[in-house]
Design an enzyme around this catalytic site. Sequence first.
Site, PDB file in Angstrom:
ATOM      1  N   VAL A   1      12.425  16.754  41.522  1.00 18.28           N
ATOM      2  CA  VAL A   1      13.001  15.773  40.594  1.00 18.28           C
ATOM      3  C   VAL A   1      13.930  16.453  39.593  1.00 18.28           C
ATOM      4  O   VAL A   1      15.015  15.954  39.285  1.00 18.28           O
ATOM      5  CB  VAL A   1      11.884  14.977  39.866  1.00 18.28           C
ATOM      6  CG1 VAL A   1      12.482  13.944  38.925  1.00 18.28           C
ATOM      7  CG2 VAL A   1      10.968  14.314  40.882  1.00 18.28           C
ATOM      8  N   CYS A   2      13.507  17.625  39.116  1.00 14.25           N
ATOM      9  CA  CYS A   2      14.292  18.355  38.125  1.00 14.25           C
ATOM     10  C   CYS A   2      15.695  18.661  38.637  1.00 14.25           C
ATOM     11  O   CYS A   2      16.673  18.634  37.889  1.00 14.25           O
ATOM     12  CB  CYS A   2      13.615  19.683  37.789  1.00 14.25           C
ATOM     13  SG  CYS A   2      11.917  19.501  37.275  1.00 14.25           S
ATOM     14  N   SER A   3      15.780  18.964  39.932  1.00 14.68           N
ATOM     15  CA  SER A   3      17.067  19.375  40.497  1.00 14.68           C
ATOM     16  C   SER A   3      18.067  18.226  40.570  1.00 14.68           C
ATOM     17  O   SER A   3      19.249  18.447  40.799  1.00 14.68           O
ATOM     18  CB  SER A   3      16.847  19.986  41.889  1.00 14.68           C
ATOM     19  OG  SER A   3      16.007  21.112  41.773  1.00 14.68           O
TER      20      SER A   3
END
Lengths: 201, 204
Positions: free
Chosen positions: A90-92
Amino acid sequence: MGKKLNFIIVILTGLMLFNSTLFAASGGFREMIYDPGTLPPTDSHIKVKVGEPAPDFTLHAVSGKVISLKDYRGKKVVVLSFIPAAWTPVCSDQWPGYNIVDSLFKRYNATILGISVDNIPTLYSWTGQMGKLWFEVLSDFWPHGRVAETYGILRSSGTSERCLIVIDKKGIIRYIDVHDINKRPPLEDLIRELKKVGEKE
Amino acid sequence: MNKRCFPGLSMAAAALVFFLFSGGCSGNRPAPATPVKAPVPAVGKQLPAMLLSAPGRASIRAYLGLPETAKRTISPGDIDSEILLIEIFSMYCPYCQHEAPSVNQLYDLIQSDKKIAARIKIIGIGIGNSAYEVGIFQEKYKVKFPLFADDNYVIYKDIGQVRTPFFIAIHNRGARKNLIFYAKRGGFGDSEDFLQALLDLAER
């Protein structure tokens, strides 16, 4: 025979390189992502509140600058975007999304400070895959997660929560979203809060 | 000879039995609890059923050839075109952002030829994107073809959680309606070459 073998090796190497280039240009970023699976949505106890002054901090940025929260006092609304870890699913996606809406942030005289507990070299490699980010990315690596701990969003695993904190120009916290770590916060929620802060000021 | 071989064989058998019963073999482990992923769209397969929010704007409805109806959702099969190209994208995906100008160029190329424009329509589906986020992408990259939101990842799961961008072309009329004839992850390169390739593939 030897020449033939050399020729085959050269062709195969060429094909491999060609394929890897295509790969990098087409979702290859995700090939390098470590998927930790579904995690407990949150795993910490928030220590800050809406209406209170945001604790100041000073951190090194990927850009090479040393940035303090107080530098923005009286100048810009600040969105602290804590992400749990580089190279995770998700962070990416989250920051590349913010990267195309700089005009929205400018409209509300706001900036983002992206914060991760990863070290600078890791953040440099990871954010380099996202294209040129218009906002600063800060490393909360050492002392490990000190800023996340100060805000009460350091998880027991040593990563931070996926958390958005909006701080107005006076340094007062106006919005906190300790989001489910497995999900991306909807952009419209953040923009709505920026609009509210803008209207108050 | 038997005396020399047999002890070795026993050791191997014992090791195999130990390996299997100690759980060292993945076949011995309980099946994972996670549900089986849907297959990724592939050439020769049918496009999985998918529901899209019916567009309200008259210009979009006209482009898609949708009749005036009170239906809240449409499916790709409702779109009036011989060929339908679907771009699976995400506002948050840097590669989709990078590909956006090429896809716009493809759309312009199609629209510049009345005969081809009458045959091919393009839509985009933003996986995990809200309508707001899809709107941001549309505005940022000046996308002229319709984009739809898949905010709850429903379509994403039904198409095998493909990585983005991912392009799917289907026959959308006649006996081969809904049949996939192109499915590939990543950018398609030169838009003129890609358009010609699509037209050629559709004829096969």
